[in-house]
Design a protein around this motif. Structure first.
Motif, PDB file in Angstrom:
ATOM      1  N   MET A 195     -12.712   6.018   0.610  1.00 27.72           N
ATOM      2  CA  MET A 195     -11.480   5.229   0.556  1.00 27.72           C
ATOM      3  C   MET A 195     -11.032   4.815   1.948  1.00 27.72           C
ATOM      4  N   ILE A 196     -10.801   3.518   2.126  1.00 25.51           N
ATOM      5  CA  ILE A 196     -10.147   3.033   3.334  1.00 25.51           C
ATOM      6  C   ILE A 196      -8.657   3.363   3.217  1.00 25.51           C
ATOM      7  N   ILE A 197      -8.115   3.995   4.230  1.00 22.91           N
ATOM      8  CA  ILE A 197      -6.680   4.296   4.206  1.00 22.91           C
ATOM      9  C   ILE A 197      -5.902   3.057   4.638  1.00 22.91           C
ATOM     10  N   LYS A 198      -5.042   2.569   3.755  1.00 28.83           N
ATOM     11  CA  LYS A 198      -4.216   1.421   4.131  1.00 28.83           C
ATOM     12  C   LYS A 198      -2.800   1.837   4.514  1.00 28.83           C
ATOM     13  N   ASP A 199      -2.416   3.056   4.142  1.00 25.76           N
ATOM     14  CA  ASP A 199      -1.087   3.567   4.493  1.00 25.76           C
ATOM     15  C   ASP A 199      -1.073   5.056   4.171  1.00 25.76           C
TER      16      ASP A 199
END
Length: 275
Positions: free
Chosen positions: A130-134
């Protein structure tokens, strides 16, 4: 105030590291639980034990090597932390600024953070990246609490684009080249060392979290304060408590990390090349 950090405090660490290398690193990598294999790909490495660096911290987690590795990865000079520091080890939040501030002072312009996380989003699967966006952090002090070091960043600072969109888009493009699918979502910070209760996981999901872990957030906040570009990647090593009818097992973190390590390392190497 327990900590009264000055620029000189961090500069001592930076000067020691710079005395051991010939070329300043451009990119900092901080590798989480079971994700240390990438460090083995670094060419012509200079390896420094954390304990030898003045004013640095020491990792106490057995699965974390506790070494700084500096060298070439895909043609770029990187500094890699094989093992990181956590609040649950006994460090105060204010102490956890140390690595990122030192990396800023030795020349790094961007930081890539990786971690092992529990999947809260039921559409995720074990092994997903998962790319962390926040992120969500509702407990504990800010690592930037206390006297501000003005030379490193402002007293009050914006975190709207803390997980830099430019780097998130770059990561997606790199994954597409490798025929990998990435998730994207919100990371919830839990202090640990115990895993979360099923009720806590339900509350996190209501708040909008997709994954939960015990690291990364203090480093991300420090990077934002320093004005560094930042990418965060979470490996879903297990489904969070209460989602499956079984207890959360720490061994699953290691097993999943070993299974996905090759693909994860390939992705990170490609991202480093393209930054």
């Amino acid at each position: 105030m327990k900590y009264n950090f000055t620029l000189d405090y961090f500069q001592k660490s930076a000067d020691y590291i710079l005395s051991k290398i010939d070329e300043k690193p451009e990119i900092a990598l901080i590798l989480g639980s079971a994700l240390g294999g990438l460090s083995e790909q670094i060419e012509n490495p200079v390896v420094i034990d954390y304990k030898d660096i003045p004013n640095f911290l020491v990792s106490t987690v057995k699965s974390h090597a506790g070494k700084l590795i500096i060298g070439k990865l895909n043609g770029r000079t990187v500094v890699c932390m094989s093992g990181r520091f956590h609040f649950y080890e006994g460090y105060d939040f204010e102490q956890l600024v140390v690595p990122i501030r030192v990396f800023k002072l030795i020349g790094c312009k961007a930081t890539i953070l990786t971690n092992a996380a529990g999947a809260i989003n039921t559409d995720f699967h074990v092994g997903d990246i998962m790319i962390i966006k926040d992120h969500i952090k509702l407990m504990g002090a800010s690592p930037l609490r206390g006297p501000n070091v003005d030379e490193l960043g402002p007293r009050f600072f914006d975190v709207t684009d803390m997980y830099t969109k430019e780097l998130r888009d770059l990561a997606k493009n790199c994954a597409a080249k490798l025929n990998m699918k990435l998730q994207e979502g919100v990371y919830y910070f839990h202090m640990g060392p115990n895993f979360e209760t099923p009720a806590e996981i339900r509350a996190m999901r209501i708040l909008g979290a997709d994954a939960v872990g015990m690291s990364t957030v203090t480093e991300a906040l420090t990077a934002a304060h320093c004005g560094m570009k930042l990418l965060g990647l979470s490996l879903m090593t297990n489904m969070a408590a209460g989602i499956l009818d079984k207890p959360v097992d720490g061994d699953e973190v290691t097993e999943t990390g070993e299974r996905v390590a090759k693909d994860f390392s390939a992705l990170l190497a490609e991202i480093v090349k393209e930054i």
